[in-house]
Design a protein around this motif. Structure first.
Motif, mmCIF file in Angstrom:
data_model
loop_
_atom_site.group_PDB
_atom_site.id
_atom_site.type_symbol
_atom_site.label_atom_id
_atom_site.label_comp_id
_atom_site.label_asym_id
_atom_site.label_seq_id
_atom_site.Cartn_x
_atom_site.Cartn_y
_atom_site.Cartn_z
ATOM 1 N N SER A 67 0.616 -1.201 -10.185
ATOM 2 C CA SER A 67 -0.256 -0.139 -10.047
ATOM 3 C C SER A 67 -1.552 -0.114 -11.220
ATOM 4 N N ALA A 107 1.658 9.340 -4.898
ATOM 5 C CA ALA A 107 2.156 8.143 -4.166
ATOM 6 C C ALA A 107 3.698 7.874 -4.883
ATOM 7 N N ILE A 162 1.623 0.717 -5.677
ATOM 8 C CA ILE A 162 0.565 1.848 -5.317
ATOM 9 C C ILE A 162 -0.747 1.401 -5.132
ATOM 10 N N GLU A 163 -1.185 2.057 -4.110
ATOM 11 C CA GLU A 163 -2.863 2.170 -3.917
ATOM 12 C C GLU A 163 -3.331 2.717 -4.758
ATOM 13 N N GLN A 171 6.787 9.502 -3.223
ATOM 14 C CA GLN A 171 7.345 9.047 -1.755
ATOM 15 C C GLN A 171 8.723 8.203 -1.899
ATOM 16 N N SER A 202 0.761 -1.332 0.034
ATOM 17 C CA SER A 202 -0.136 -0.005 0.056
ATOM 18 C C SER A 202 0.983 1.312 -0.075
ATOM 19 N N ASN A 203 1.207 1.758 -1.169
ATOM 20 C CA ASN A 203 2.161 2.663 -1.265
ATOM 21 C C ASN A 203 3.547 2.454 -0.729
ATOM 22 N N GLU A 204 3.864 1.144 -0.858
ATOM 23 C CA GLU A 204 5.166 0.687 -0.093
ATOM 24 C C GLU A 204 6.178 -0.022 -1.130
#
Length: 265
Positions: free
Chosen positions: A178, A163, A151-152, A166, A133-135
């Motif tokens: 994504s 996103a 990408i969430e 980051q 989750s955006n990780e």
């Protein structure tokens, strides 16, 4: 009357093939940024299942997946459908393939729309899926690394470009999961190497010589519906997906799973 019956039978056969016959699409991505130890790595992409079933307990789909013998499995959103939400049914596929290879997952808009997103993520995590989750995660093989970013879906309130901002730019070959292909330029701008997307359902109705007819987020005659798109050093793989949602049928657009093989130059 005979000609009419033959036409009806032909339409039924077309609709059956377009909605039930699972195609395996193979794509190679060649890059001098792929570490030599990752040369030949096969990534299976599954997208947009939308609670669809292929045989009892997903036996037809599972058979297709096992036949690809993947090294990694990416699930790029809309595993469930918010209009007929049945999480347990969708998880049946995951249960049967989770031991084949490490699975990485990102949300699609339908997961967010259920308002049950944490339950979905927790259920997948409990099965052994890597939920991103955006990780990012680093994968090491024979002393070399690549990076996977998840990408969430932006329906959660964070735009794709926000996103991506980051993550620090580095020298690692980077794979991105994504759901949304319509933001292709964002992936190019942030110099992502390979992006795995879905969401467009192949354009739902594919017209010979023209491609997909309509896709969410892109409207009529969408630009990104199936296959690989490249700009500069960024490649985006768009899966036609497996299921349907608001539009219940596909035409000339059979469900697919995608196998991407990395090639080191």
């Amino acid at each position: 009357m005979k000609k009419f019956l033959m036409f009806v039978v032909a339409v039924i056969i077309l609709l059956y093939i377009s909605n039930s016959w699972i195609q395996t699409t193979e794509i190679s991505v060649e890059s001098d940024r792929v570490p030599t130890s990752f040369d030949g790595v096969k990534i299976l992409q599954i997208s947009d299942l939308h609670d669809a079933t292929f045989g009892e307990n997903q036996e037809k789909l599972v058979k297709k997946v096992k036949k690809t013998d993947p090294d990694l499995i990416f699930i790029t959103g809309d595993l469930i459908d918010s209009n007929r939400y049945n999480l347990d049914q969708s998880l049946e596929l995951v249960r049967q393939i989770v031991d084949l290879a490490p699975i990485y997952y990102v949300t699609g808009n339908h997961e967010i729309a259920t308002n049950d997103i944490e339950n979905i993520k927790n259920s997948l995590t409990e099965l052994g899926v890597n939920v991103l989750s955006n990780e990012e995660q680093i994968i090491e093989h024979k002393g070399e690394d690549i990076r996977i970013i998840g990408i969430e879906d932006p329906l959660n309130g964070i735009l794709v470009n926000e996103a991506l901002s980051q993550f620090e730019e580095n020298d690692l070959f980077t794979l991105v999961l994504s759901h949304r292909p319509e933001t292709f330029q964002d992936y190019v701008d942030y110099k992502m190497d390979v992006v795995f997307s879905g969401h467009a359902h192949g354009g739902q109705f594919r017209l010979p010589g023209l491609g997909g007819l309509v896709a969410p987020g892109q409207g009529l005659f969408p630009s990104y519906t199936a296959g690989m798109y490249s700009e500069n050093n960024t490649h985006m793989i768009v899966s036609r997906g497996l299921g349907n949602s608001a539009i219940p049928v596909r035409i000339f657009n059979s469900p697919e799973i995608v196998v991407v093989t990395l090639k080191s130059l």
